[in-house]
Design an enzyme around this catalytic site. Structure first.
Site, PDB file in Angstrom:
ATOM      1  N   SER A 109       0.838  -1.186   0.000  1.00 26.88           N
ATOM      2  CA  SER A 109       0.000   0.000   0.000  1.00 26.88           C
ATOM      3  C   SER A 109       0.887   1.255   0.000  1.00 26.88           C
ATOM      4  O   SER A 109       1.739   1.401  -0.869  1.00 26.88           O
ATOM      5  CB  SER A 109      -0.973  -0.044   1.179  1.00 26.88           C
ATOM      6  OG  SER A 109      -2.002   0.896   1.007  1.00 26.88           O
TER       7      SER A 109
ATOM      8  N   ASP B  29      -8.363  -5.230  -4.713  1.00 29.28           N
ATOM      9  CA  ASP B  29      -7.708  -4.237  -3.863  1.00 29.28           C
ATOM     10  C   ASP B  29      -8.620  -3.051  -3.540  1.00 29.28           C
ATOM     11  O   ASP B  29      -8.529  -2.456  -2.467  1.00 29.28           O
ATOM     12  CB  ASP B  29      -6.452  -3.690  -4.571  1.00 29.28           C
ATOM     13  CG  ASP B  29      -5.156  -4.115  -3.886  1.00 29.28           C
ATOM     14  OD1 ASP B  29      -5.162  -4.257  -2.654  1.00 29.28           O
ATOM     15  OD2 ASP B  29      -4.156  -4.290  -4.593  1.00 29.28           O
TER      16      ASP B  29
ATOM     17  N   HIS C  71      -7.799  -5.493  -0.192  1.00 24.72           N
ATOM     18  CA  HIS C  71      -6.575  -4.762   0.123  1.00 24.72           C
ATOM     19  C   HIS C  71      -5.978  -5.307   1.427  1.00 24.72           C
ATOM     20  O   HIS C  71      -6.691  -5.519   2.399  1.00 24.72           O
ATOM     21  CB  HIS C  71      -6.921  -3.274   0.276  1.00 24.72           C
ATOM     22  CG  HIS C  71      -5.740  -2.377   0.294  1.00 24.72           C
ATOM     23  ND1 HIS C  71      -4.808  -2.367  -0.713  1.00 24.72           N
ATOM     24  CD2 HIS C  71      -5.327  -1.447   1.202  1.00 24.72           C
ATOM     25  CE1 HIS C  71      -3.879  -1.460  -0.434  1.00 24.72           C
ATOM     26  NE2 HIS C  71      -4.166  -0.892   0.723  1.00 24.72           N
TER      27      HIS C  71
END
Length: 552
Positions: free
Chosen positions: A211, A336, A455
């Site tokens: 991320s 995600d 995610h």
């Protein structure tokens, strides 16, 4: 009696050879002593927690070298995370004294030397996060033990400033920003200078992260300040080209923060902010985490790196020549964007209500607004092209998730891979899609039955949680974890995810600009998991069609 004597001698021998340990390690700041843990016959691990890599940082200043210490520092406990907002966004936790790292060093029958080094950079939207990760009953998410032991690599996790104290910028030399990136860079440089004393190879450092940490990894190989320090890099669900990774108008938010803490917004602003209480500053750096189709949350992630003319001398897309000799893996999770979509369009997670087509159009309109009506029409026709005349509820919901996955993560990652492969000299390029379905899919809101990998779903597998907490997982999850640890640590050793000490389920080919090959990673990864031109139609739309449309 003779037999007893022999057994005793064998026991003493095994005790001796299986207790390999670095003991006290001499670093540039002074001596540190960690904790040695036994992993079984002839295998131990030294764990160092809370080793300082820089001094307590000055407010809105680059990190400085640690002044050092006398005697032996006991490095046995994680230090505080950097000062940040808590999950409610109304209070804070952590400390300004937070520039520490943690090191896991595996040993066999003798003390390790010259091991590859993997340096982890955590995610959290540049707003939150910690070097040890989330903690449940002393089970830390970023505990490096399984990865270090199974892959026979040294694992390092580092702390860096986040939120206002890490990324607030006036867009000029008064408050240039990027303090969190400088912290990461200082930690990487410290590892380069000191890791040999821990049994590591300073010429073989891999940075990896997820991320905002994945974007940070990309920034670290693009900046000219890391020349010669980083050999390889892995970006998971985040690159420097993501729409949230660079703030091109930082002064606007700096002025909002200044007004919240009663500072002027003229030439006195920077001096006033520097004197403001750090907790007050951190609270003032809050962002809005309630989204809607018209105001998607991704547009609110504005406490992020800036093009400062120093750490980032130019737009990230123009800096890939700096990574020409760095081996690079980058990829995304197949859903995600779900974590964001659930906040922007909540109906996607409700199987008993329809997601209105109008919401799909409103979301696309917000993401393409710079191109006006033409942008919306082109985007909508691209994403609805396989709907038929009467798309199912599920199809529409999955499309909304795909839109945000593409826009926030997948398309920028493909662009970064393309640029890396284009500029590479000796650096190799690898692309992946992680698609192991979320373990809560269909069992608990907000995870519908059709869920793929959300995610951050990849983190548990990279850090070996199916092995360290086996009761929480099925055998297939241990397969996924073993595949990822094998590919990641082979890559750290050799620059080739297929070549190293660990067996992989299928050869992962390089990504080249002629074929764009990628590997799909899940419990069923096999020879059919290698494909090319990932989401070609959507990559083509966002990378080629959309930019050429006239701006409104």
């Amino acid at each position: 009696m003779a037999m007893l004597g022999i057994l005793a001698a064998v026991a003493v021998f095994l005790q001796t050879v299986s207790a390999a340990s670095l003991g006290v390690v001499n670093t540039e700041g002074g001596m540190v002593e960690g904790k040695t843990i036994r992993l079984g016959l002839l295998r131990t691990m030294d764990v160092f927690r809370g080793v300082p890599f820089a001094a307590v940082p000055g407010r809105f200043e680059k990190p400085k070298p640690h002044p050092g210490w006398d005697g032996v520092m006991k490095a046995t406990a994680f230090k505080s995370r950097c000062l940040q907002l808590d999950i409610t966004l109304t209070n804070t936790l952590g400390s300004e004294d937070c520039l520490y790292l943690n090191i896991w060093v595996p040993h066999g029958s003798s003390v390790s030397t010259n091991l590859p080094v993997m340096v982890w950079i955590y995610g959290g939207g540049f707003l939150a996060g910690a070097s040890m990760g989330a903690n449940f009953l002393d089970n830390y998410l970023y505990d490096g033990q399984e990865l270090a032991d199974r892959g026979n690599v040294i694992v390092v996790t580092l702390g860096y400033r986040v939120g206002s104290l890490g990324f607030l910028s006036t867009g000029d030399s008064e408050l240039p920003g990027n303090y969190g990136l400088w912290d990461q860079q200082a930690a990487i440089a410290w590892v380069h200078r000191n890791i040999r004393a821990f049994g590591g190879d300073p010429s073989n450092i891999t940075v990896f992260g997820e991320s905002a940490g994945g974007a940070s990894v990309n920034f670290q190989i693009l900046t000219p300040h890391n020349k010669g320090l980083i050999r390889r890099a892995i970006s998971q669900s985040g690159v420097a080209l993501c729409p949230w990774a660079v703030n091109h108008n930082p002064r606007k938010f700096a002025e909002e923060v200044a007004l919240r803490v009663n500072c002027p917004t003229d030439s006195r602003m920077a001096a006033c902010l520097k004197m403001t209480d750090p907790i007050t500053l951190t609270k003032a750096g809050t962002i809005h985490l309630s989204g809607s189709p018209d105001q998607p949350i991704v547009n609110n992630l504005i406490l992020s790196p800036v093009i400062d003319g120093d750490f980032l001398p130019d737009e990230p897309s123009n800096l890939f020549h700096n990574a020409a000799e760095v081996d690079y893996i980058a990829g995304a999770n197949d859903m995600d964007g779900h974590i964001f979509t659930g906040l922007d369009v909540p109906s996607v997670n409700n199987d008993i209500v329809e997601t209105p087509i109008e919401d799909v159009k409103r979301l696309l309109g917000a993401l393409t607004k710079e191109k006006g009506q033409l942008g919306l029409e082109n985007a909508y026709s691209t994403y609805s092209s396989d709907w038929g005349s009467n798309p199912s509820w599920q199809k529409v919901k999955q499309t909304v998730v795909a839109i945000e996955t593409d826009y926030i993560f997948l398309i920028p990652t493909q662009t970064a891979l393309y640029l890396h492969a284009e500029k590479a000299t000796t650096g190799r390029t690898y692309s992946y899609l992680f698609s192991e379905p979320n373990r809560m899919g269909g069992l608990i809101a907000p995870f519908p039955i059709w869920m793929g990998a959300d995610h951050a779903d990849d983190l548990q597998y990279v850090f070996g949680k199916p092995f360290s907490t086996p009761l929480g997982y099925w055998p297939r999850h241990r397969d996924v974890s073993s595949y990822m640890i094998a590919y990641w640590t082979n890559f750290a050793k050799t620059g080739d995810p297929n070549s190293g000490d660990l067996k992989v389920p299928v050869a992962w080919p390089k990504f080249q600009n002629t074929d764009h090959k990628f590997l799909e990673i899940n419990a069923k990864t096999n020879s059919e998991s290698v494909n090319e031109m990932l989401r070609l139609r959507y990559v083509h739309f966002w990378a080629s069609v959309f930019p050429k449309l006239p701006s409104q």
